[in-house]
Structure formats: C-alpha cells, structure tokens
Scaffold this motif. Sequence first.
Motif, PDB file in Angstrom:
ATOM      1  N   GLU A 188     -56.309  20.291  14.584  1.00 10.51           N
ATOM      2  CA  GLU A 188     -57.460  19.176  14.274  1.00 10.51           C
ATOM      3  C   GLU A 188     -58.399  20.059  14.612  1.00 10.51           C
ATOM      4  O   GLU A 188     -58.694  20.417  15.483  1.00 10.51           O
ATOM      5  N   ARG A 241     -53.379  16.187  17.736  1.00 15.59           N
ATOM      6  CA  ARG A 241     -54.575  15.947  17.614  1.00 15.59           C
ATOM      7  C   ARG A 241     -54.320  14.830  18.967  1.00 15.59           C
ATOM      8  O   ARG A 241     -55.002  14.212  19.275  1.00 15.59           O
ATOM      9  N   ARG A 267     -62.077  18.572   6.787  1.00 16.35           N
ATOM     10  CA  ARG A 267     -61.932  19.588   7.985  1.00 16.35           C
ATOM     11  C   ARG A 267     -62.672  20.422   6.753  1.00 16.35           C
ATOM     12  O   ARG A 267     -63.400  21.378   8.082  1.00 16.35           O
TER      13      ARG A 267
END
Length: 472
Positions: free
Chosen positions: A227, A299, A327
């Motif tokens: 993440e 996450r 991202r």
Amino acid sequence: MNVAQTVLTPDVAERFRVIVGDKHAITSEQDKAPFLVEERGLYRGHSPLVLQPGSTAEVAAICKLASETRTAIVPQGGNTGLVGGQVPHHGEIVLSLRRLDKIRELDTQSSTITCEAGVILSNVHARAAEADRIFPLWLGSEGSCTIGGNLSTNAGGIAALSYGVARDLVVGLEVVMADGRTMHGLSKLKKDNTGYDLRNLFIGAEGTLGIITAASLKLFPKPRSMETAFVALASPQAALALLELSRARAASGLTSFELIARIAIEFSIKHGPSLREPIDRPYPWYVLMEVSSSREDARDIIEAILSKALEDGIIDDAVIAANLDQRQAFWALREVISPAQKPEGGSIKHDISVPIAAVPRFIEEADAAVAKLIPGARPVAFGHLGDGNIHYNVSQPIDADKAAYLARWRDMNDVVHALVSKHGGSISAEHGIGVLKRDELSHVKDPVSLDLMRTIKQAFDPLNILNPGKVL
C-alpha cells in the motif's frame, strides 16, 4: 602515482580493435558522442576509441593490453552517473560494458540471480518477477542504468530503508583486474569467512580498482500486499515523528519513506507529464510512504499508522492509493523531480546524508545559509528520510543568469557541506565521488582512511590504468 598514457598510437588502436572486432570498435565522432557526455551535460569528454567487448574474456584481453601499453581506460555502464566518473576527461579509451547483457542464472533455491555487468536494471526486475521474486534496487534511471554501474557506484534508491543499498544486495562478483587477470567470485554463499572481503572493495570504487563483469545478486520474496500513501505535514520534524511511528507499527514492512518539499511537487506538476496535486490543498511538506507485507494486511497496517498520526497531530492529511494507476501517479511526482528542475534554470545539487535525527535541523540551517549566500535561491529538498539521504538541490533565483549562478557552485558547496560536516554526515550518500567531489574528499575524509585508499589503489592498479583521476 604513475599516469597511464592517453595518446593512442595507430598500431595500439589496431590491437585493441582486433580484440572486439570492427563492429564494436567505435571511432567516428558521431557514433562516439553518446559515450562522451553525461546526461546533465555538466561533463563532456573526448576519446579516440570506444570499445564494446562482448564477454569477460574480451574485457580481460583489453585490460591486459592496456597494462602492457600503459593505456588508460574508462569503464562505462549505462552512462547515467551524476558525478562525472564515467566520462573520459583526458582522452582515455572508453570501455562500454553494455554488450555484457546476459542473465546467466536465476536460482530460486538460493534466491540469487547472476547477471552480467551490462544488464539493464529494469530487466533484472522483470526476470525476478517471472519467478515471483523481487530485486529491491529501484532507481529513477532503472530503464537505462546497468548492474555494473549500480554496483560501481553503490547505488541506493527508494527501498534502501528496508533492503539496504547495492552493497547489501550482492553475494558474489566476477571482476577483471587492471593487468587482465579475472577474479572469479560468483559465489552464492551467505557464509564465507575465507579471508579478506575483496568483494566489497570493488563495490562503490567507480571502476578504479577493477572492472565488474558479473554479479550474483540477492532476490527476495514478492510481497503479497503493498500500500502506498501520500501524506501532508507541516515540517521535516513532523516527518521524523511519522517515520518513528511507522517503523514501530510496520517494522521492516516500511519499504519506502520519501520526504518531499512543497516546491519539488510544484516543479513536478508544472513540468511533468500531466501530473496532478496529490492532496486537495497545498502543504509545506509531504511524505511518500509504502508498506509491504508477506500477508494480505498492508492496508490495515498503513491505515493504522495514518489514523494514529492524525490523532496525534503529526500529519495534516493523507491519501492512500486506491489502485495501481494512482500509486504510479504518486511515484511519478517523486521520480520527475530531478528533470523538472531543468526548466527552472541552473540547479546546484547536493547528494548528502546526515544522521536521521539531524535531518530537520540540517534542512533548517541549510535553507538559512543558502538564503544568506544567494538571496532568492530556491532550495529543493527531497530524498530518503529513512536512511538520512537528502538530495538538497538549490535552483537559481527566478530570472537570474544561469551561467552566473552556476559559477557559484563551489561557494554553495562550501556552505552546504560545512553543515553536513557539522552534523557528522557525508557529502556523497549514493552518487559517488567521480570528479565532481574528488577535490573535496581530502577535506572531509579521515586522513588515515584516505591514505589507505591510496595504498589500495596503488596495489590494485599500480600503472593507474583504470579510470585515472576519479575518486582520488
């Protein structure tokens, strides 16, 4: 130290040409040009001959002949270096290793990949991914830089926080010495205490002690979850607090932690390819952070970190990438910072490191010193806060004369590097010394260490054939 010759006679040039063949001995000015200038245009060299060997045996034959004829050579990989170490400043032969581009072996049992020096870094990433592995050296130039160059400069990158720098990712090396002998050290062993660690002498030596022709590199399991978050905060001190919290919650799962000043984001958006603000309104500083995990819980980890940071008043806002595209957009903002400085005029760059705890104070003091030295100069600070490596670049004042500004390069270095020394830091964190910082080395390096470096250079390359005038 003896100086190898750089005047190449026709008969010696012919002997070098025979080793690699006509096709791979470049003499025309047009074809040589890409090998003679570094990407920023700061250094331009000249050479009568560019050799492109296709094997370790050919590299060894070139070095043997160079030793016999006392001919200086400059090893070169992808020519992405930023300190002039790969440029033939005095008419040396260029030894380009780009044709040594084979991945010899990928061994999943030992988690290693054995690559020749000319293999492009992104190709190593792709081959590792096919085996569900990663090679955790990620650089902005990964599409053009080579493994040999990465190791010769001990490259760092965005994942050094968790995985270490290039030196930490090497198991074994194959190296051609100045006299043409080859050190066969492509070991896969994690434990080997049979004498001196010769491998590490060549990593970071910028081709002055030997020419790396192949390497056995460490691979790691591919994370099951990852993440990425873009975080807004008020100061580097707040970023330091976030780093401490993130390490406590994620441990080695905190794989990237990039500190970025607001001005750097402004440059990226202004000059980058269709980039957008990462957060609704501007903030003085940002952190681009990434958490990886061998389980499906990245996450949860990053959300817990950011929630606690908001609760404690450490950060002002944050956004977690919702998908791969977002991202990549976050990372694009970071990756284009360097090229985005070019349209803003002259940029005086510093690749420094200080103890992590000293980063906020260093930036504060450096900003004040720069403003005093050249009013209106614009500090552009960004880098790897997790290992204390800050790219402290300073763009010229708006509408200033570029040439006049760049003429103050040494003055700026003196001011910034004095603060680096004050905080017990290094003037070269990951780019090397080359010629850009060579003359400063004697002022910042421990005298005994510097003397030992000269002794090693004399022992490994007594005729000063390999990359003369670089580092020392």
